[in-house]
Design an enzyme around this catalytic site. Structure first.
Site, PDB file in Angstrom:
ATOM      1  N   LYS A 181       6.307  -1.124  -3.565  1.00  0.00           N
ATOM      2  CA  LYS A 181       5.460  -0.014  -3.136  1.00  0.00           C
ATOM      3  C   LYS A 181       5.867   0.444  -1.740  1.00  0.00           C
ATOM      4  CE  LYS A 181       1.648   0.753  -1.035  1.00  0.00           C
ATOM      5  NZ  LYS A 181       2.007   2.046  -0.451  1.00  0.00           N
ATOM      6  N   GLY A 234       3.947  -4.996   7.588  1.00  0.00           N
ATOM      7  CA  GLY A 234       2.969  -3.993   8.008  1.00  0.00           C
ATOM      8  C   GLY A 234       2.021  -4.576   9.042  1.00  0.00           C
ATOM      9  N   GLY A 239      -2.080  -7.607   6.406  1.00  0.00           N
ATOM     10  CA  GLY A 239      -1.551  -8.945   6.103  1.00  0.00           C
ATOM     11  C   GLY A 239      -2.666  -9.904   5.692  1.00  0.00           C
ATOM     12  N   GLU A 257       5.366 -10.152   7.409  1.00  0.00           N
ATOM     13  CA  GLU A 257       6.035  -9.765   8.664  1.00  0.00           C
ATOM     14  C   GLU A 257       5.136  -8.717   9.296  1.00  0.00           C
ATOM     15  OE1 GLU A 257       7.578  -7.877  11.191  1.00  0.00           O
ATOM     16  OE2 GLU A 257       9.334  -7.208  10.068  1.00  0.00           O
ATOM     17  N   CYS A 291       8.420  -3.042  14.947  1.00  0.00           N
ATOM     18  CA  CYS A 291       7.566  -4.234  15.026  1.00  0.00           C
ATOM     19  C   CYS A 291       7.941  -5.115  16.209  1.00  0.00           C
ATOM     20  CB  CYS A 291       7.636  -5.031  13.724  1.00  0.00           C
ATOM     21  SG  CYS A 291       9.288  -5.533  13.272  1.00  0.00           S
ATOM     22  N   GLU A 388      -1.095  -4.023  19.637  1.00  0.00           N
ATOM     23  CA  GLU A 388       0.139  -3.331  19.243  1.00  0.00           C
ATOM     24  C   GLU A 388      -0.138  -1.822  19.211  1.00  0.00           C
ATOM     25  OE1 GLU A 388       1.704  -3.664  15.101  1.00  0.00           O
ATOM     26  OE2 GLU A 388       3.587  -4.115  16.125  1.00  0.00           O
TER      27      GLU A 388
HETATM   28  N1  LIG Z   1       5.261  -4.866  11.329  1.00  0.00           N
HETATM   29  C1  LIG Z   1       5.616  -3.614  11.137  1.00  0.00           C
HETATM   30  O1  LIG Z   1       6.773  -3.296  11.040  1.00  0.00           O
HETATM   31  C2  LIG Z   1       4.565  -2.564  10.950  1.00  0.00           C
HETATM   32  C3  LIG Z   1       3.386  -2.626  11.642  1.00  0.00           C
HETATM   33  N2  LIG Z   1       2.467  -1.655  11.456  1.00  0.00           N
HETATM   34  C4  LIG Z   1       1.243  -1.711  12.290  1.00  0.00           C
HETATM   35  O2  LIG Z   1       0.149  -1.261  11.530  1.00  0.00           O
HETATM   36  C5  LIG Z   1      -0.474  -0.169  12.190  1.00  0.00           C
HETATM   37  C6  LIG Z   1      -1.106   0.748  11.174  1.00  0.00           C
HETATM   38  O3  LIG Z   1      -0.124   1.284  10.306  1.00  0.00           O
HETATM   39  P1  LIG Z   1      -0.434   1.370   8.741  1.00  0.00           P
HETATM   40  O4  LIG Z   1       0.416   2.367   8.081  1.00  0.00           O
HETATM   41  O5  LIG Z   1      -1.904   1.518   8.590  1.00  0.00           O
HETATM   42  O6  LIG Z   1       0.046  -0.082   8.267  1.00  0.00           O
HETATM   43  P2  LIG Z   1      -0.328  -0.823   6.940  1.00  0.00           P
HETATM   44  O7  LIG Z   1      -0.263  -2.267   7.197  1.00  0.00           O
HETATM   45  O8  LIG Z   1      -1.576  -0.234   6.391  1.00  0.00           O
HETATM   46  O9  LIG Z   1       0.865  -0.351   5.947  1.00  0.00           O
HETATM   47  C7  LIG Z   1       1.937  -1.121   5.503  1.00  0.00           C
HETATM   48  C8  LIG Z   1       2.041  -1.108   3.986  1.00  0.00           C
HETATM   49  O10 LIG Z   1       0.910  -1.767   3.431  1.00  0.00           O
HETATM   50  C9  LIG Z   1       0.268  -0.934   2.471  1.00  0.00           C
HETATM   51  N3  LIG Z   1      -1.155  -1.249   2.406  1.00  0.00           N
HETATM   52  C10 LIG Z   1      -2.191  -0.694   3.090  1.00  0.00           C
HETATM   53  N4  LIG Z   1      -3.361  -1.264   2.723  1.00  0.00           N
HETATM   54  C11 LIG Z   1      -3.066  -2.188   1.789  1.00  0.00           C
HETATM   55  C12 LIG Z   1      -3.842  -3.107   1.024  1.00  0.00           C
HETATM   56  N5  LIG Z   1      -5.164  -3.191   1.166  1.00  0.00           N
HETATM   57  N6  LIG Z   1      -3.208  -3.916   0.165  1.00  0.00           N
HETATM   58  C13 LIG Z   1      -1.876  -3.872   0.021  1.00  0.00           C
HETATM   59  N7  LIG Z   1      -1.086  -3.016   0.696  1.00  0.00           N
HETATM   60  C14 LIG Z   1      -1.665  -2.188   1.582  1.00  0.00           C
HETATM   61  C15 LIG Z   1       0.578   0.449   2.990  1.00  0.00           C
HETATM   62  O11 LIG Z   1       0.368   1.414   1.995  1.00  0.00           O
HETATM   63  P3  LIG Z   1       0.033   2.936   2.382  1.00  0.00           P
HETATM   64  O12 LIG Z   1       0.808   3.280   3.585  1.00  0.00           O
HETATM   65  O13 LIG Z   1       0.494   3.673   1.220  1.00  0.00           O
HETATM   66  O14 LIG Z   1      -1.421   2.988   2.586  1.00  0.00           O
HETATM   67  C16 LIG Z   1       2.026   0.294   3.381  1.00  0.00           C
HETATM   68  O15 LIG Z   1       2.858   0.321   2.230  1.00  0.00           O
HETATM   69  C17 LIG Z   1       0.625   0.442  13.026  1.00  0.00           C
HETATM   70  O16 LIG Z   1       0.127   1.175  14.087  1.00  0.00           O
HETATM   71  C18 LIG Z   1       1.345  -0.785  13.474  1.00  0.00           C
HETATM   72  O17 LIG Z   1       0.664  -1.354  14.554  1.00  0.00           O
HETATM   73  C19 LIG Z   1       2.657  -0.636  10.576  1.00  0.00           C
HETATM   74  C20 LIG Z   1       3.810  -0.535   9.853  1.00  0.00           C
HETATM   75  C21 LIG Z   1       4.880  -1.479  10.036  1.00  0.00           C
HETATM   76  C1  LIG Z   2      18.086  -1.764  14.726  1.00  0.00           C
HETATM   77  C2  LIG Z   2      16.654  -1.856  14.336  1.00  0.00           C
HETATM   78  C3  LIG Z   2      16.427  -2.185  12.899  1.00  0.00           C
HETATM   79  C4  LIG Z   2      15.061  -2.746  12.697  1.00  0.00           C
HETATM   80  C5  LIG Z   2      14.861  -3.224  11.321  1.00  0.00           C
HETATM   81  C6  LIG Z   2      13.766  -4.196  11.133  1.00  0.00           C
HETATM   82  C7  LIG Z   2      12.501  -3.766  11.714  1.00  0.00           C
HETATM   83  C8  LIG Z   2      11.387  -4.089  11.168  1.00  0.00           C
HETATM   84  C9  LIG Z   2      10.098  -3.562  11.601  1.00  0.00           C
HETATM   85  O1  LIG Z   2       9.961  -2.923  12.646  1.00  0.00           O
HETATM   86  O2  LIG Z   2       9.183  -3.780  10.820  1.00  0.00           O
END
Ligand SMILES: NC(=O)C1=CN([C@@H]2O[C@H](COP(=O)(O)OP(=O)(O)OC[C@H]3O[C@@H](n4cnc5c(N)ncnc54)[C@H](OP(=O)(O)O)[C@@H]3O)[C@@H](O)[C@H]2O)C=CC1
Ligand SMILES: CCCCCC/C=C/C(=O)O
Length: 490
Positions: A181, A234, A239, A257, A291, A388
């Protein structure tokens, strides 16, 4: 890709065709430069997830993917790598359009990395070994490392293409089938990859891409009784929901992660220009939607003023604008929600008494652009130094001693990454061993590699992406024990 009369389903599965389910629900994916609609995308929900899992289950239980030699899986993965590279230009443009990423960087880094990730794990597919056990009695024991089954892969929007293959490639190499997804903000490249996977010869049912929303489609994957593991990247908040869903359903293993608030610790003996470069790249690369962003930059007092001045000078030359323009350093935030979230953190910083050294405002007439923002006078207990932000916002702080640097580095509930800049090996060794994080970059920052594990501690989650550790997540270890009679040795 499969098509039916109502809408286009991009998947390598055939099961969708026979379903009576209403395929007409869609959502829009938006160009963050303008807020305009790019395309309408099929909105998958729980019923679609059920179909996709059935398809993946069938392909795992009866299909050829787990049953062919690893070298055969590797060959198909190499073909997919070639196809991704042949279509690199369209993929690059799709990714930039959907996520607001810089064209030149995306071509080289994001799409460039997909082929190498596939090749890395293609090479591993025929090298999955178990162990012979040193049994203490007249038994023979060995372990098998078997594909875990149907994997649920839930992907974020900040590196949609990189994260797709970060999760899909080791799962393919292990012999798993999967339901993927992508994030609602950035579904386009995942759909294209599913289409290329079919062309490469990945059998139907092995990769099933479900576009849709987290609380419906994502949650259905996490709680599905027939999904055998979930790998998620995410937010920490989601998580937790994934872990809860696993606990309440079939106790599937999960790999998370999650977020970070990573420190970059710069000592007095650092080359200041190099340290400024690392801080800028660590905070403003990919508009801070990273991240492992170095969102807490801690500089030792002896060079602090020089560092601050050079940083402010460098930021004057930083260009925010259309990411398709090669002169631009920073594009728009991924969507309105993220733009508003980052601006609200900037508001918190101002209200809490931090000083705006650069930026601090939205910019542009339309779209989701924010000035790169550096806060000074940041205190450890401010919201901007604890949470964050996931945007172009740097918190600059000062420290005096190594002890203080260690305390600052670890003064966070996260533990994803850290950076240390020093020429002193004793300080470097002490710092790298004292910081509680998944990766410590010494005299560099944000160096990612297929062979370098990425994954956190504390509230940054657990489980590794990239490297052979990532392959392990998709393999279940089984011990096999049988009696031996009259063995001449034990
Ligand atoms: N570690 C990282 O790389 C990331 C961290 N983040 C952090 O999260 C904050 C919010 O971003 P956000 O887009 O809301 O991140 P989310 O954690 O909501 O999104 C990440 C993924 O999880 C999905 N998701 C959302 N809710 C659920 C659920 N209940 N069960 C299973 N999957 C789910 C999302 O789907 P959908 O988007 O379709 O709702 C998306 O595919 C950011 O500001 C940042 O701080 C966000 C993205 C990446
Ligand atoms: C050169 C940057 C590549 C980052 C790829 C992994 C990052 C993951 C994340 O931000 O969730």
């Amino acid at each position: 890709m499969e098509q039916n009369n109502t809408t286009t389903r991009w998947t390598s599965s055939a099961l969708f065709l026979s379903s009576p389910h209403d395929f007409s629900k869609t959502f829009e994916t938006i160009d963050p430069r303008t807020g305009d609609v790019i395309a309408s995308i099929a909105e998958g929900d729980k019923e679609d997830v059920d179909l996709a899992v059935r398809s993946a289950r069938e392909a795992f239980d009866h299909g050829k993917w787990p049953r062919v030699a690893g070298s055969e899986r590797g060959k198909i993965m190499l073909k997919l790598a070639d196809l991704v590279e042949e279509h690199a230009e369209e993929l690059t443009r799709l990714e930039c359009l959907d996520a607001g990423k810089l064209l030149t960087v995306t071509r080289m880094v994001d799409i460039g990395t997909c082929g190498s990730t596939l090749r890395y794990f293609a090479g591993a597919a025929d090298k999955i070994h178990g162990e012979t056990l040193k049994m203490s009695r007249q038994f023979q024991g060995y372990t098998l490392r078997e594909p875990v089954g149907v994997a649920g892969l839930i992907i974020p929007w900040n590196f949609p293409a990189i994260m797709f293959f970060t999760k899909v490639a080791p799962a393919l190499a292990a012999g798993c089938t999967m339901v993927v997804k992508p994030a609602e903000q950035t579904p386009l490249t995942a759909l294209y990859f599913a289409h290329l996977a079919k062309q490469a010869g990945v059998p139907d049912g092995v990769i099933n891409v479900i576009t849709g929303f987290g609380p419906t489609a994502g949650a259905a994957i996490a709680s599905h009784m027939d999904v055998d593991m979930v790998s998620f990247t995410g937010s920490t908040e989601v998580g937790r929901l994934i872990m809860e869903a696993s606990a309440r359903s079939n106790l599937k293993p999960v790999s998370l992660e999650l977020g970070g608030k990573s420190p970059l610790i710069i000592f007095d003996d650092a080359d200041v220009d190099m340290a400024v470069d690392l801080a800028i790249n660590g905070n403003f690369f990919n508009k801070g939607e990273v991240c492992v962003a170095a969102s807490r930059v801690c500089v030792q007092e002896g060079i602090y003023e020089r560092f601050e001045k050079k940083l402010a000078d460098r930021m004057k030359k930083w260009v925010v604008g259309d990411p398709f323009d090669p002169r631009v350093n920073q594009g728009p935030q991924v969507d309105r929600a993220q733009y508003e979230r980052v601006l609200s953190y900037i508001g918190h910083g101002k209200r809490e008494g931090a000083t705006v050294l650069t930026g601090g405002k939205p910019c542009g007439q339309k779209g989701y652009y924010i000035e790169p923002t550096v806060f000074t006078d940041v205190k450890d207990d401010m919201i901007i130094s604890k949470e964050e932000i996931f945007g172009p916002v740097m918190c600059l702080m000062k420290f005096r001693t190594v002890e203080e640097a260690i305390a600052k580095a670890n003064d966070t509930r996260y533990g994803l990454a850290a950076g240390v800049v020093t020429k002193d090996m004793d300080v470097a060794n002490r710092m790298t061993r004292s910081i509680r994080a998944g990766v410590v970059w010494l005299n560099c920052y944000l160096v990612m590699d297929g062979d370098c594990p990425l994954g956190g501690r504390k509230m940054s989650g657990f489980g590794k992406d990239a490297s052979m550790h990532a392959l392990d997540k998709f393999l279940a270890v089984k011990a096999v024990v049988t009696p031996v009679y009259d063995s001449p040795w034990l």
